[in-house]
Structures are given as structure tokens and as C-alpha cells.
Write a protein that holds these residues in place. Structure first.
Motif, mmCIF file in Angstrom:
data_model
loop_
_atom_site.group_PDB
_atom_site.id
_atom_site.type_symbol
_atom_site.label_atom_id
_atom_site.label_comp_id
_atom_site.label_asym_id
_atom_site.label_seq_id
_atom_site.Cartn_x
_atom_site.Cartn_y
_atom_site.Cartn_z
ATOM 1 N N TYR A 119 37.888 44.782 42.310
ATOM 2 C CA TYR A 119 38.401 43.465 41.958
ATOM 3 C C TYR A 119 38.510 43.432 40.436
ATOM 4 C CZ TYR A 119 38.876 38.538 41.049
ATOM 5 O OH TYR A 119 39.330 37.338 40.567
ATOM 6 N N ARG A 120 39.707 43.730 39.948
ATOM 7 C CA ARG A 120 39.947 43.849 38.503
ATOM 8 C C ARG A 120 41.027 42.857 38.092
ATOM 9 N NH1 ARG A 120 36.080 45.559 36.350
ATOM 10 N NH2 ARG A 120 37.314 46.052 34.517
ATOM 11 N N PRO A 121 40.672 41.580 38.000
ATOM 12 C CA PRO A 121 41.692 40.572 37.666
ATOM 13 C C PRO A 121 42.284 40.814 36.286
ATOM 14 C CG PRO A 121 39.459 39.658 37.543
ATOM 15 C CD PRO A 121 39.321 41.034 38.081
ATOM 16 N N ARG A 122 43.605 40.768 36.232
ATOM 17 C CA ARG A 122 44.288 40.961 34.940
ATOM 18 C C ARG A 122 45.570 40.156 34.921
ATOM 19 N NH1 ARG A 122 43.534 46.275 35.818
ATOM 20 N NH2 ARG A 122 41.600 47.013 34.930
ATOM 21 N N GLY A 123 45.887 39.571 33.782
ATOM 22 C CA GLY A 123 47.155 38.851 33.614
ATOM 23 C C GLY A 123 47.345 37.813 34.696
ATOM 24 N N GLU A 124 48.512 37.866 35.352
ATOM 25 C CA GLU A 124 48.807 36.888 36.411
ATOM 26 C C GLU A 124 48.116 37.244 37.723
ATOM 27 O OE1 GLU A 124 50.751 34.012 36.018
ATOM 28 O OE2 GLU A 124 50.306 34.673 33.976
ATOM 29 N N ARG A 125 47.636 38.474 37.812
ATOM 30 C CA ARG A 125 47.030 38.930 39.079
ATOM 31 C C ARG A 125 45.513 38.761 38.997
ATOM 32 N NH1 ARG A 125 49.124 41.990 43.077
ATOM 33 N NH2 ARG A 125 50.870 42.904 41.946
ATOM 34 N N ARG A 126 45.063 37.582 39.416
ATOM 35 C CA ARG A 126 43.639 37.288 39.247
ATOM 36 C C ARG A 126 42.956 36.859 40.543
ATOM 37 N NH1 ARG A 126 45.806 34.236 34.948
ATOM 38 N NH2 ARG A 126 45.509 32.350 36.186
ATOM 39 N N LYS A 127 43.730 36.549 41.569
ATOM 40 C CA LYS A 127 43.130 35.871 42.724
ATOM 41 C C LYS A 127 42.425 36.836 43.684
ATOM 42 C CE LYS A 127 45.575 31.709 42.531
ATOM 43 N NZ LYS A 127 46.787 31.129 42.219
ATOM 44 N N LEU A 128 41.448 36.251 44.342
ATOM 45 C CA LEU A 128 40.705 36.981 45.376
ATOM 46 C C LEU A 128 40.903 36.213 46.671
ATOM 47 C CD1 LEU A 128 38.649 38.992 46.451
ATOM 48 C CD2 LEU A 128 36.923 37.943 45.047
ATOM 49 N N LEU A 129 41.450 36.881 47.670
ATOM 50 C CA LEU A 129 41.724 36.221 48.959
ATOM 51 C C LEU A 129 40.624 36.554 49.958
ATOM 52 C CD1 LEU A 129 43.658 34.749 51.019
ATOM 53 C CD2 LEU A 129 44.653 36.990 51.450
ATOM 54 N N ILE A 130 39.980 35.503 50.486
ATOM 55 C CA ILE A 130 39.028 35.688 51.577
ATOM 56 C C ILE A 130 39.388 34.693 52.689
ATOM 57 C CG2 ILE A 130 37.176 36.494 50.053
ATOM 58 C CD1 ILE A 130 35.852 33.720 50.369
ATOM 59 N N GLN A 145 31.580 36.989 41.784
ATOM 60 C CA GLN A 145 32.401 37.979 41.064
ATOM 61 C C GLN A 145 33.437 37.278 40.179
ATOM 62 O OE1 GLN A 145 32.585 41.442 40.935
ATOM 63 N NE2 GLN A 145 30.698 41.687 42.102
ATOM 64 N N LEU A 146 34.028 36.212 40.733
ATOM 65 C CA LEU A 146 34.985 35.440 39.927
ATOM 66 C C LEU A 146 34.300 34.884 38.689
ATOM 67 C CD1 LEU A 146 36.689 33.609 42.888
ATOM 68 C CD2 LEU A 146 37.937 34.884 41.189
ATOM 69 N N LEU A 147 33.125 34.298 38.896
ATOM 70 C CA LEU A 147 32.395 33.708 37.770
ATOM 71 C C LEU A 147 32.021 34.794 36.758
ATOM 72 C CD1 LEU A 147 30.134 31.242 39.796
ATOM 73 C CD2 LEU A 147 32.106 30.645 38.363
ATOM 74 N N PHE A 148 31.676 35.949 37.271
ATOM 75 C CA PHE A 148 31.329 37.089 36.422
ATOM 76 C C PHE A 148 32.498 37.457 35.494
ATOM 77 C CE2 PHE A 148 31.141 41.813 36.094
ATOM 78 C CZ PHE A 148 29.958 41.923 35.379
ATOM 79 N N HIS A 149 33.723 37.281 36.010
ATOM 80 C CA HIS A 149 34.911 37.564 35.194
ATOM 81 C C HIS A 149 35.349 36.342 34.381
ATOM 82 C CE1 HIS A 149 35.962 41.623 36.570
ATOM 83 N NE2 HIS A 149 35.578 41.252 37.777
ATOM 84 N N GLY A 150 34.546 35.279 34.424
ATOM 85 C CA GLY A 150 34.895 34.074 33.661
ATOM 86 C C GLY A 150 36.026 33.278 34.294
#
Ligand SMILES: Cc1ncc(COP(=O)(O)O)c(C=O)c1O
Length: 427
Positions: A119-130, A145-150
Motif C-alpha cells: 500500500y504505497r499511496p502516491r499522487g492521485e492514487r491514494r485510496k485503499l478499498l476494503i 495504515q492510512l493514518l500512518f501515511h498521514g
């Protein structure tokens, strides 16, 4: 159909013709009050203990007594490479190359380790689908994990839900979300089999749809490994993780499994949380300061493995290897179909089954909701408690679902028949 048109004698006949029937004797079946085995339909929660487990654990204890630290090299199953004794059977079980799998840690830990890398959010591609009804630990892990990436879970976590009035997700809805929002999705992380409803997800189609849009696809296989046949390598799944205490009968809290597709396995540039057991084994004991990842899934290991906890998983995998997932699936389909049929025919006006009717969309588990006492949770719970008091072991999931899983390794068609009979009595 008349209530008694399928009798216990018919069930026994199916068991006599069952080529896997003898495997039941290879497990410790908890005794009920009358001394006969309980009807144990809780393999979706904690699988039963193989009779070989105690011996395999005892051997390691004895070798530790006898050899102390020398056991790393000189025990009957040397501890240094011990985790590799599980590799072939694990790969076979999930349809992977041996280099793509490893047994390590526990499930949630492995999901975190996988998300750190995939899970390497970058630019416009940031979402995690569950999925909306994800097992809480998966949701906590994803959100953290999202919070970890700010990132803000309110905007970056997509939780796809079944349609109003439906219990299970439609494949077409899932694939449409991936297609429509894929450009913004970094990772799709879903179960192989949904823990609450028992629905099987189309892992091949989900992975293909995710890749088409440039997303990665990972799966939580807690309710999937040892339940349905898998082809993780051929489906191109990026990663997967599973626990081994449910269908895999590895014992409470036993060591989990992890899969990393070979296309990533040698990518040493992938960020990861590293530990010395994931370091190149030829230079591990040089004790150098620089981490050099071992190729393959083993490169994600952190610590030296807990041998006493791996031994039960080995005992169980040997049984799976012998029985074979294809044969187990065949029997599982027969058990579950019989259970669905008897429930519909005998109790159809008093309950509903949340699990899909289509056999391809379910594994061992049927999730049952009692409907006669529609607005009365307490009396539904009383039915479940009465079942348990009558030596029928399923589990209860709030607010009102009974999950029952006839498991092909140790359950019989007679178990299924008796389960329905006792449920009718309890109702
Ligand atoms: C679907 C699913 N995911 C995650 C977990 C958490 O597993 P663990 O406690 O081994 O991390 C479970 C446990 O039952 C589960 O069923």
C-alpha cells in the motif's frame, strides 16, 4: 418433500461411500455430555487438533531437552531450516510457488507487513478499498495504515457494501467500483471468503480488474485457506495472508501464512519493515549492519520462527497434503449442499441462510439467521445456547447470526443430519 424423506440412514450411507471418511479418526473430537463426539461445526473459528500434533510438539521439546542450542542443527527436524519443512505443503495448499510462501507471525501482523510494502499511496492514487463489513482487525489495520501515511480515512478508505436489503456483495458491484475509481485506488484488500456471510469472492476477477486499473490486489484468507482450492500464483494476486488456527487446524493463535507473488518477491527495492530472518541467509550470521532481503516471501520474515508453534501447523499441513484440496472441496460441497437442503426443507419457514445459494460462492460455512423470533434477539440467542447445551458447537456472531461449518476433514453427513435435527428440536 416429506420431513423424513432424507433420514439418518441416508446420511450414513453417504458417509460409507465417502473416500475421506477415515480422516475423522485422525482428529481429537471433543466429547459431548453423553460421551459421543460433539457435533463440532466450529472449524471456521478454531479447527480441531490432529492426533499427530502432540507427538510433533513433544519431539521438539525432547530435542530441546536433549540438545539445547545444538537442536538448531542436530534435532530430528533441525530448527534452523524448520520453517522450510512447511513450505511445499503450504505452496500446494494455496496454489503458489514454494518461493512465494512463508509461515510467520500472525495474520494481522502479516497484513500490516504486506500493506507496508504494497500500500504505497502516491499522487492521485491514494485510496485503499476494503469491504464495509470487513473483519474488525482488517479495518483497524487498513485505517491505521492510512493514518500512518498521514491520510484521512474519511476520504481515502473506500468501504464497499452490499446493496440495501442484501447480505452479500455482488461481483458486478465490486468490479464496477474498481473500474470507476481504480485510477485513485492504490490497493484493493478483500477477503477470499467473507467471515460473516461465508461468501466466496472471485479473487481471480478482482485481481484482474485491479491490475487493469494499475492497482494492487491483496487478500485476507483467514476463512479461505484450507476451505476452498486456491490458485494465488496463476490468479496473479499480489499478496495474501491467512491464519492457521481455523480450517488449517494449527491450534489457538498458531503461526500464520503469507504469500507474495514472485513478480515482487525479488524486488529488493520494495520498502518493507525488515528483520534479521528476512536477511539473505548466506550472510545473516556475519551480523552486518546492512539489510539485504532474501528473495521470495521469506524476505519478509522478521524473527527466527517459534518452532513449538510451527510443529502443529506442520502436523496439519501433512494431513492436507494427504487428503488433497480437490477431494476436500468435493466433500465440502456435498456436506454444505446437504445442510442447505435439509435446512430449507425442514426449517425453511423459520430461518434464512445469508450465505449464497450458488455452491461456487460458498465454502464450508453457512450463516443462518433465525426469523421466527424476528424481533427478539434474546430468544434467538436462547436457541443458540440450547444448541450448545445439546453438544452442537457453532458460533454466534452479533447481532443474530449462527455460523455453522461442516468441515470435510472431520465432519460427516450424519453430523449434518443431526445438526438439523437438533436445531429443529431447539426451535
Ligand atoms: C477474517 C479475519 N481477519 C483477521 C482476523 C484476525 O486474526 P489474528 O488475530 O490471527 O490476527 C480474523 C480472526 O478471526 C479473521 O477472521
Amino acid at each position: 418433500m416429506d420431513k423424513q424423506s432424507f433420514t439418518v440412514a441416508d446420511a450414513r450411507k453417504l458417509d460409507i461411500d465417502d473416500p475421506l471418511a477415515a480422516f475423522r479418526d485422525r482428529f481429537h473430537l471433543p466429547p459431548g455430555k453423553d460421551g459421543n463426539p460433539q457435533i463440532y461445526f466450529c472449524g471456521h473459528s478454531l479447527g480441531l487438533q490432529p492426533k499427530t500434533t502432540a507427538q510433533l510438539v513433544a519431539e521438539e521439546l525432547a530435542d530441546w531437552q536433549r540438545l539445547g542450542v545444538e537442536g538448531h542443527f542436530r534435532s530430528r527436524h533441525p530448527w534452523m531450516p524448520y520453517h522450510r519443512f512447511l513450505t511445499e505443503h503450504t505452496a500446494e495448499l494455496v496454489g503458489a510457488l514454494p518461493t512465494e510462501v512463508v509461515n510467520m507471525n500472525s495474520l494481522t501482523v502479516n497484513l500490516h507487513l504486506m500493506m507496508v510494502s504494497f500500500y504505497r499511496p502516491r499522487g492521485e492514487r491514494r485510496k485503499l478499498l476494503i469491504e464495509k463489513g470487513a473483519f474488525p482487525s482488517d479495518r483497524y489495520a487498513a485505517e491505521s495504515q492510512l493514518l500512518f501515511h498521514g491520510l484521512d480515512p474519511a476520504t481515502e478508505l473506500i468501504e464497499i457494501a452490499p446493496r440495501d436489503g442484501e447480505y452479500t456483495l455482488r461481483d458486478e458491484d465490486l468490479l464496477r467500483v474498481i473500474d470507476e475509481q481504480g485510477a485513485e485506488i492504490a490497493l484493493v484488500m478483500l477477503p477470499g471468503v467473507q467471515y460473516y456471510t461465508g461468501q466466496v469472492f472471485d479473487m481471480a476477477a478482482i485481481t484482474e480488474a485491479a491490475h487493469k486499473k494499475g492497482c494492487l490486489a491483496g487478500f485476507d484468507l483467514a476463512h479461505t485457506a484450507g476451505n476452498i482450492p486456491l490458485q494465488l500464483h496463476d490468479w496473479g494476486v499480489d499478496f495474501a495472508a491467512w491464519c492457521s488456527y481455523k480450517y488449517l487446524n494449527g491450534g489457538p493463535g498458531s503461526v500464520a501464512g503469507c504469500f507474495v507473488h514472485e513478480r515482487h518477491a525479488s524486488d529488493r527495492e520494495l520498502p518493507r519493515f525488515a528483520g534479521w530472518w528476512g536477511h539473505d541467509q548466506d550472510s545473516r550470521f556475519e551480523m552486518g549492519p546492512e539489510f539485504k532481503a532474501m528473495p521470495g516471501a521469506e524476505g519478509w520474515q522478521l524473527s527466527n520462527p517459534p518452532i513449538l508453534a510451527l510443529a502443529p501447523v506442520l502436523a496439519s499441513l501433512e494431513i492436507f497434503h494427504e487428503a488433497g484440496m480437490a477431494r476436500l472441496r468435493e466433500k465440502s460441497l456435498s456436506l454444505t449442499a446437504l445442510m442447505a437442503k435439509l435446512l430449507h426443507e425442514r426449517l425453511g419457514d423459520r430461518l434464512e441462510i445469508l450465505t449464497p445459494d450458488n455452491p461456487q460462492q460458498r465454502g464450508c460455512q453457512l450463516s443462518i439467521r433465525l426469523t421466527a423470533q424476528r424481533d427478539d434477539r434474546e430468544s434467538r440467542r436462547e436457541v443458540f445456547d440450547a444448541l450448545a447445551a445439546n453438544d452442537v458447537i457453532c458460533d454466534w456472531r452479533e447481532p443474530d447470526v449462527i455460523r455453522a461449518a461442516p468441515v470435510p476433514l472431520y465432519n460427516s453427513h450424519e453430523d449434518v443430519w443431526r445438526f438439523v435435527e437438533r436445531l429443529e428440536e431447539c426451535l
